[in-house]
Design a protein around this motif. Sequence first.
Motif, mmCIF file in Angstrom:
data_model
loop_
_atom_site.group_PDB
_atom_site.id
_atom_site.type_symbol
_atom_site.label_atom_id
_atom_site.label_comp_id
_atom_site.label_asym_id
_atom_site.label_seq_id
_atom_site.Cartn_x
_atom_site.Cartn_y
_atom_site.Cartn_z
ATOM 1 N N SER A 595 0.814 -1.227 0.000
ATOM 2 C CA SER A 595 0.000 0.000 0.000
ATOM 3 C C SER A 595 0.844 1.272 0.000
ATOM 4 N N ILE A 596 2.133 1.133 -0.211
ATOM 5 C CA ILE A 596 3.011 2.299 -0.355
ATOM 6 C C ILE A 596 3.189 2.544 -1.850
ATOM 7 N N PRO A 597 2.643 3.607 -2.389
ATOM 8 C CA PRO A 597 2.748 3.843 -3.840
ATOM 9 C C PRO A 597 4.211 4.014 -4.264
ATOM 10 N N THR A 598 4.645 3.249 -5.243
ATOM 11 C CA THR A 598 6.010 3.340 -5.768
ATOM 12 C C THR A 598 5.960 3.535 -7.278
ATOM 13 N N GLY A 599 7.130 3.736 -7.856
ATOM 14 C CA GLY A 599 7.192 3.995 -9.284
ATOM 15 C C GLY A 599 6.795 5.425 -9.587
ATOM 16 N N LYS A 600 6.219 5.627 -10.761
ATOM 17 C CA LYS A 600 5.836 6.965 -11.213
ATOM 18 C C LYS A 600 4.322 7.023 -11.427
ATOM 19 N N PRO A 601 3.749 8.208 -11.386
ATOM 20 C CA PRO A 601 2.317 8.334 -11.722
ATOM 21 C C PRO A 601 2.044 7.724 -13.094
ATOM 22 N N ASN A 602 0.976 6.966 -13.165
ATOM 23 C CA ASN A 602 0.572 6.269 -14.392
ATOM 24 C C ASN A 602 1.594 5.220 -14.835
ATOM 25 N N ALA A 603 2.451 4.827 -13.897
ATOM 26 C CA ALA A 603 3.391 3.719 -14.146
ATOM 27 C C ALA A 603 3.806 3.170 -12.790
ATOM 28 N N ARG A 604 2.809 2.819 -11.977
ATOM 29 C CA ARG A 604 3.080 2.365 -10.620
ATOM 30 C C ARG A 604 3.808 1.027 -10.641
ATOM 31 N N ASP A 605 4.822 0.917 -9.754
ATOM 32 C CA ASP A 605 5.702 -0.247 -9.767
ATOM 33 C C ASP A 605 5.322 -1.280 -8.715
ATOM 34 N N GLY A 606 4.646 -0.837 -7.637
ATOM 35 C CA GLY A 606 4.209 -1.756 -6.598
ATOM 36 C C GLY A 606 2.765 -2.169 -6.811
ATOM 37 N N TRP A 607 2.196 -2.822 -5.794
ATOM 38 C CA TRP A 607 0.813 -3.277 -5.923
ATOM 39 C C TRP A 607 -0.167 -2.100 -5.970
ATOM 40 N N ALA A 608 0.115 -1.046 -5.169
ATOM 41 C CA ALA A 608 -0.844 0.050 -5.034
ATOM 42 C C ALA A 608 -0.863 0.945 -6.263
ATOM 43 N N ASN A 609 -2.078 1.462 -6.608
ATOM 44 C CA ASN A 609 -2.169 2.400 -7.727
ATOM 45 C C ASN A 609 -1.977 3.848 -7.281
ATOM 46 N N PRO A 615 -6.167 10.625 -8.292
ATOM 47 C CA PRO A 615 -7.397 9.840 -8.538
ATOM 48 C C PRO A 615 -7.502 9.296 -9.954
ATOM 49 N N ASP A 616 -6.775 9.891 -10.883
ATOM 50 C CA ASP A 616 -6.857 9.444 -12.271
ATOM 51 C C ASP A 616 -5.826 8.368 -12.612
ATOM 52 N N ASP A 617 -5.011 7.959 -11.607
ATOM 53 C CA ASP A 617 -3.997 6.949 -11.867
ATOM 54 C C ASP A 617 -4.643 5.570 -11.873
ATOM 55 N N LYS A 618 -4.630 4.926 -13.019
ATOM 56 C CA LYS A 618 -5.284 3.622 -13.176
ATOM 57 C C LYS A 618 -4.268 2.485 -13.336
ATOM 58 N N THR A 619 -3.003 2.746 -12.940
ATOM 59 C CA THR A 619 -2.001 1.672 -13.056
ATOM 60 C C THR A 619 -1.871 0.963 -11.710
ATOM 61 N N GLY A 620 -0.745 0.298 -11.477
ATOM 62 C CA GLY A 620 -0.606 -0.542 -10.294
ATOM 63 C C GLY A 620 -1.087 -1.946 -10.580
ATOM 64 N N TYR A 621 -1.114 -2.777 -9.543
ATOM 65 C CA TYR A 621 -1.458 -4.193 -9.693
ATOM 66 C C TYR A 621 -2.437 -4.606 -8.592
ATOM 67 N N GLU A 622 -3.382 -3.714 -8.268
ATOM 68 C CA GLU A 622 -4.277 -3.965 -7.142
ATOM 69 C C GLU A 622 -5.230 -5.124 -7.403
ATOM 70 N N HIS A 623 -5.647 -5.304 -8.649
ATOM 71 C CA HIS A 623 -6.576 -6.397 -8.924
ATOM 72 C C HIS A 623 -5.933 -7.749 -8.610
ATOM 73 N N GLU A 624 -4.656 -7.881 -8.936
ATOM 74 C CA GLU A 624 -3.981 -9.147 -8.650
ATOM 75 C C GLU A 624 -3.776 -9.324 -7.148
ATOM 76 N N PHE A 625 -3.368 -8.256 -6.458
ATOM 77 C CA PHE A 625 -3.171 -8.429 -5.025
ATOM 78 C C PHE A 625 -4.496 -8.685 -4.320
ATOM 79 N N ALA A 626 -5.577 -8.136 -4.848
ATOM 80 C CA ALA A 626 -6.893 -8.395 -4.250
ATOM 81 C C ALA A 626 -7.200 -9.891 -4.257
#
Length: 733
Positions: A595-609, A615-626
């Motif tokens: 849940s610590i946002p990493t990477g860049k906006p619109n190119a999140r590197d961790g699970w969190a978006n 609010p417009d950032d739709k990247t990350g991998y939250e669906h998989e971690f869910a």
Amino acid sequence: MKKTEMISLSLSLSLGLLASYTPEAMADDKQVKQQSMLQPIVDHVDVIAHRGASGYVPEHTLAAYEKAIQMKADYVELDLHMTKDGELIAIHDSTLARTTNVEELYPDRAPWSVKDFTLAEIKQLDAGSWFNKTYPEYAKKQYAEEKIPTLQEVIDFIKKKDKNAALYIETKAPDVYPGMEEKLVEFLKKNGYLKKDKVIFQSFSEASLRKLQEIIPEDIPLIQLYTPKMIQGLNLDDVFNRAAEYAEGVGPDKSLVTPAFMQEAHERHMIVHPYTVNTMDEMVEQLSLGVDGMFTNYPDRLVELNKKPYISHGAASGEVTDTSAVLWARTSQSANVQFEVSEDSSFKKAITKTEKAISKHDLTVQVKITGLKPNTIYYYRIQALPGSHQVYGSFKTAPAENELKPLTIVWGGDTGGQGKIPPFKAFSAMADLRPDFFLFSGDTIYADNATPAVPNPPSKTIEDFWAKYKENRTDPYLRKLLQSTSIYAIWDDHEVINDFSGPFEPLTSTGFQAFTDFWPMLKERSSSGKLYHKFSWGDTLDLFILNNRSYRDPNTKLDGQDKTMLGQEQLEWLKKELLNSDAKVKLVASSVPISIPTGKPNARDGWANGDNINPDDKTGYEHEFAKISTFIRENKIKNVNFVTADVHFADIIQYDPDHNGTVDYRELVSGPIGAGMGQPPTLDPTFGPERLYAEGGFFNFGVLKVDPGRKQMTVEIHDENGKVHFQRDFPIE
């Protein structure tokens, strides 16, 4: 800066890059150009016999110089003082008290300064008996007959024994012996020694060296000596800029030699000759840093290391199970490497294996040792044959299946980034805790950051990647930890390049090879390319190592049910192993946080978006971690802890994704061990995080203690000095 033909430099076309060839790069007759500053800029690492072979024979005596010549030293080092009547004599101290019987012969002439005695008086002294008393293991009766020699006697003696032997002469400050430099230069000129390859001048005195610069041929090297106190608190760049005005090299106390020190010297094409390096372990440490020669009391030891293979960057044990372990080492040249493992440190009964180190793997070598007993401390020693240098270590096997034993582990990551380079004190603090194992949580190198190993990043060739690992292994604290316990290593992005997605990054296979070459690793992990694996510590703990890089979709891909970081096969493996685990504690080693946002906006590197940030950032991998989170919760899998590093601050978080007031899993974050320091941001709220502790701005590591008897797990965060910043007990449900 003066130039000398003695220092053979092979410079690349790029300013500051070195392309000289070291023995390790020439293994198997293959020459490999590297840009690393951590390799010699000379063709031969010089053996400088400190005060002669003074470890074996009374220092600064003809016997000591003869021994040095017999041992094939490249240089005989001389300290010079002047007598009352102006004679140059070879003695280290400014007084006669330590190495002669002057107090007995001249009791009323304290403090017995050399400058207060004539040569005739000094020739009455016994310069060897003190050695027999101090070092009885090397004592000889004839040493009592040794005298303090004049410079003329030394030169005449050396010419007789070996006309090719060269001198390495130290001068004092001009105000100590006025006119010494001029007298010395004329003396050497008269004796045919004022020429390149016959003499090097050294001094702690800048004034003396500048004086010599004006009166000696340009091709004779000058070496500026340094004590730690001389440069304490000074900027290294300023120190070397000044020294380069008049000197061809530096002679630092061995404690001063670090990757940063070597870079400052070698990028100015200045040689480095540390003092006084006496044990083989110390010599190997200096060689790993790329020094160009060494002062030593035991020249035969360095002569051997120049000729025969040795273990060059420490050793390690890893991937320990209840009956097996993997041992790792690296050699200086292609060689057969002997591994011995025993339950006792005397190695009376040992398991012995031999494996060949070859250049294909940068001379790294690994062996799997089987048939071990559970819950047992083992000792090992490793030797590159036919060399005599041995490296020692120890590890503990895991308890047998179904056994419950107390456990202490340390974890951390992020070493060598953002300009931070070895040494890293945190590794020493980890070793002092005597952990059962060390979990290296990724970013074990920063292949894409500038360091002395790769001053012009990013790393591109396999040699670049290897150089990065070797650079961190120059750290005595890391070697201390690796040789005192076992390791499980995971990779993250900087083992290749920042925020990389394995299937789409051309350097992935190169970074993968270097990673698996330099960490002890089961072939089931490395040869398959999977890296993800489960290790059990009896029934106390199951460790699930994830591979967060090799299977991921690009970070820029919009998140959804089909976006993956782990890949379908790894995801199903994790769920199956979690469900089947009956360990008291489940430890999931993830290289990126939840849940610590990493990477860049619109190119999140961790699970969190990070949609709490944007609010417009739709990247990350939250669906998989869910899917993982829901699986843990619906199957009521207890005591699950995700452990990571990556974000460069410490953070302890517990999660209640369905907001029912029950903690379903925790996240334990530590770091950096040695990289840029971060500050904790606001957490992404998706999975119901509750922050128990967060702190940035310091080097740190994590400690996890599991006590099955008390049904308790303790989590701690320590700083690099071992001070505890956070401690909390959690019940084992």
